[in-house]
Design a protein around this motif. Structure first.
Motif, PDB file in Angstrom:
ATOM      1  N   GLN A 161     -12.980 -57.758 -52.599  1.00 17.52           N
ATOM      2  CA  GLN A 161     -12.022 -58.752 -52.087  1.00 17.52           C
ATOM      3  C   GLN A 161     -12.046 -60.064 -52.873  1.00 17.52           C
ATOM      4  O   GLN A 161     -11.158 -60.901 -52.714  1.00 17.52           O
ATOM      5  CB  GLN A 161     -12.299 -59.039 -50.605  1.00 17.52           C
ATOM      6  CG  GLN A 161     -13.597 -59.752 -50.309  1.00 17.52           C
ATOM      7  CD  GLN A 161     -14.770 -58.796 -50.096  1.00 17.52           C
ATOM      8  OE1 GLN A 161     -14.687 -57.622 -50.509  1.00 17.52           O
ATOM      9  NE2 GLN A 161     -15.817 -59.270 -49.441  1.00 17.52           N
ATOM     10  N   ASP A 162     -13.074 -60.223 -53.732  1.00 19.39           N
ATOM     11  CA  ASP A 162     -13.200 -61.465 -54.508  1.00 19.39           C
ATOM     12  C   ASP A 162     -12.697 -61.332 -55.936  1.00 19.39           C
ATOM     13  O   ASP A 162     -12.578 -62.343 -56.651  1.00 19.39           O
ATOM     14  CB  ASP A 162     -14.661 -61.915 -54.556  1.00 19.39           C
ATOM     15  CG  ASP A 162     -15.224 -62.259 -53.187  1.00 19.39           C
ATOM     16  OD1 ASP A 162     -14.422 -62.646 -52.321  1.00 19.39           O
ATOM     17  OD2 ASP A 162     -16.445 -62.134 -52.998  1.00 19.39           O
ATOM     18  N   GLN A 163     -12.415 -60.126 -56.378  1.00 21.85           N
ATOM     19  CA  GLN A 163     -12.130 -59.903 -57.788  1.00 21.85           C
ATOM     20  C   GLN A 163     -10.890 -60.654 -58.281  1.00 21.85           C
ATOM     21  O   GLN A 163     -10.826 -61.064 -59.441  1.00 21.85           O
ATOM     22  CB  GLN A 163     -11.982 -58.405 -58.044  1.00 21.85           C
ATOM     23  CG  GLN A 163     -13.306 -57.661 -57.938  1.00 21.85           C
ATOM     24  CD  GLN A 163     -13.158 -56.168 -58.156  1.00 21.85           C
ATOM     25  OE1 GLN A 163     -12.044 -55.669 -58.342  1.00 21.85           O
ATOM     26  NE2 GLN A 163     -14.277 -55.455 -58.131  1.00 21.85           N
ATOM     27  N   ALA A 164      -9.937 -60.869 -57.408  1.00 24.19           N
ATOM     28  CA  ALA A 164      -8.721 -61.567 -57.826  1.00 24.19           C
ATOM     29  C   ALA A 164      -8.975 -63.042 -58.122  1.00 24.19           C
ATOM     30  O   ALA A 164      -8.175 -63.685 -58.809  1.00 24.19           O
ATOM     31  CB  ALA A 164      -7.649 -61.441 -56.739  1.00 24.19           C
ATOM     32  N   PHE A 165     -10.089 -63.546 -57.621  1.00 26.67           N
ATOM     33  CA  PHE A 165     -10.366 -64.983 -57.756  1.00 26.67           C
ATOM     34  C   PHE A 165     -11.487 -65.274 -58.762  1.00 26.67           C
ATOM     35  O   PHE A 165     -11.808 -66.431 -59.010  1.00 26.67           O
ATOM     36  CB  PHE A 165     -10.755 -65.567 -56.392  1.00 26.67           C
ATOM     37  CG  PHE A 165      -9.881 -65.102 -55.266  1.00 26.67           C
ATOM     38  CD1 PHE A 165      -8.506 -65.223 -55.354  1.00 26.67           C
ATOM     39  CD2 PHE A 165     -10.430 -64.516 -54.136  1.00 26.67           C
ATOM     40  CE1 PHE A 165      -7.688 -64.783 -54.321  1.00 26.67           C
ATOM     41  CE2 PHE A 165      -9.620 -64.073 -53.099  1.00 26.67           C
ATOM     42  CZ  PHE A 165      -8.243 -64.201 -53.194  1.00 26.67           C
TER      43      PHE A 165
END
Length: 377
Positions: A161-165
């Motif tokens: 869930q953090d990969q986009a950021f």
């Protein structure tokens, strides 16, 4: 004509030979050093071991380890000066158990720059951008759409869930187009040069008749502070004075810069602050440790500490800006930063005019003597 030429040349020569050693100081760089001290709460040219808060912005040219918080102060009433500097800049690796960057100094977006690898970093702000030149360990960081990270080489502990950021930007890595480590190293070198000139410029200050004085009592010195005819107060002391039991200040008039040049290579500050040596002077004083290689601050210090060549340690708060070669932190570094300009004694325009006129006449005289422009073999 020849007599006039010789007289003017003689005047220029006298002006040159009469210049003090401080004339070699670059006052533009000295002023840039003062400007940095007004905008950064702590500037460490080498490595720093952190144990507690730096209320304002922190710049570390080398490695940063330990734990503590940055940008935890308040923008009102503590001498905060807004600037484009990042809240936290580290030239080498951030290898910390926990370093948290807050938003207490009123920034619209906290900026963090790490030239090397980053582990143990936390950013507690609604909106921020963190740039890491090397590898980034996401453990405990918790990125969001408004709290993003760009890294140069690799990232670890990044949840789905953090990969986009958390995104890779190879240009930030060593040798890249936006090499972050090299950029911070260049800033560190510039700071080092500026603070060398600033320390020399402060050490070269003088007053024809200095109205300030020091009175020695049973427990230590009282600094009787009076503004000189150049709009600042000036003291030149030996570091042994700071090993007294107490230090007091008796200040005449409203606030103005107080320059205290301190000689001594190994400084051991054990003097307690009493009376007028209090928070009202935090933004006024610069303690310029001219030749110190170690500065051990065992009591609270009101004012800014300029110790560009020293390994600095503290056990109690520093109430102002800090410049150090390295810093082993044992107490907080508080706002506010240095808040004044200093009227450095640069050569008067008339003096420069006379010198330039002398050089011009010298050139004219040489051309008349050698009309063909021939050079000796």
């Amino acid at each position: 004509m020849k007599i006039t030429t010789r007289l003017v040349l003689g005047a220029a020569a006298v002006a040159l030979t009469a210049m003090p050693a401080s004339a070699a100081v670059d006052f533009i760089k000295a002023q840039a050093g003062l400007d940095a001290m007004s905008k950064l709460n702590a500037i460490v040219l080498g490595n720093m071991g952190m144990t507690s808060d730096v209320e304002g912005k922190l710049f570390v040219g080398g490695l940063l380890g330990g734990s503590g918080t940055v940008a935890s102060g308040a923008s009102n009433g503590q001498g905060f000066v807004a600037s484009s500097f990042a809240s936290l800049t580290v030239g080498g690796n951030l290898g910390a158990s926990s370093v948290n960057v807050l938003n207490g100094i009123g920034l619209p977006a906290v900026q963090v720059q790490i030239g090397g690898n980053a582990i143990g970093l936390g950013v507690n702000a609604a909106s921020s951008l963190t740039k890491v030149g090397g590898s980034f360990n996401n453990s405990g960081f918790n990125p969001t759409a408004n709290k993003k990270v760009s890294y140069g080489t690799t990232a670890s502990n990044v949840q789905a869930q953090d990969q986009a950021f958390v995104t890779k930007d190879a240009s930030l890595a060593v040798g890249g187009a936006n090499d972050l480590k090299a950029s911070i190293a260049a800033t560190t070198a510039s700071f080092s040069d500026n603070f060398a000139n600033l320390s020399a410029a402060l050490a070269g200050l003088s007053l024809a008749s200095n109205p300030s004085s020091i009175t020695m009592g049973g427990q230590g010195p009282t600094f009787n502070v009076v503004k000189g005819n150049n709009a600042f107060a000036l003291f030149n002391i030996n570091a042994n004075l700071l090993s007294s039991a107490e230090i007091n200040f008796n200040v005449s008039g409203s606030a103005y810069p107080i320059i205290i040049n301190v000689t001594g290579t190994n400084v051991n500050w054990t003097a307690n602050s009493i009376g007028g040596f209090n928070e009202s002077l935090n933004r006024s004083i610069i303690w310029n440790f001219i030749d110190a290689t170690s500065v051990n601050l065992q009591r609270i210090v009101h004012g800014s500490v300029l110790a560009r060549n020293a390994a600095v340690t503290n056990n109690t708060p520093i109430e102002g800006s800090l410049v150090a070669k390295s810093f082993t932190q044992g107490g907080e570094v508080h706002l506010g930063t240095f808040g004044y300009t200093v009227p450095f004694a640069v050569p008067e325009p008339a003096s420069w005019t006379m010198m330039i006129a002398g050089f011009a006449l010298a050139g004219a005289a040489m051309r008349r003597r050698n009309p063909l422009g021939l050079r000796a073999a």
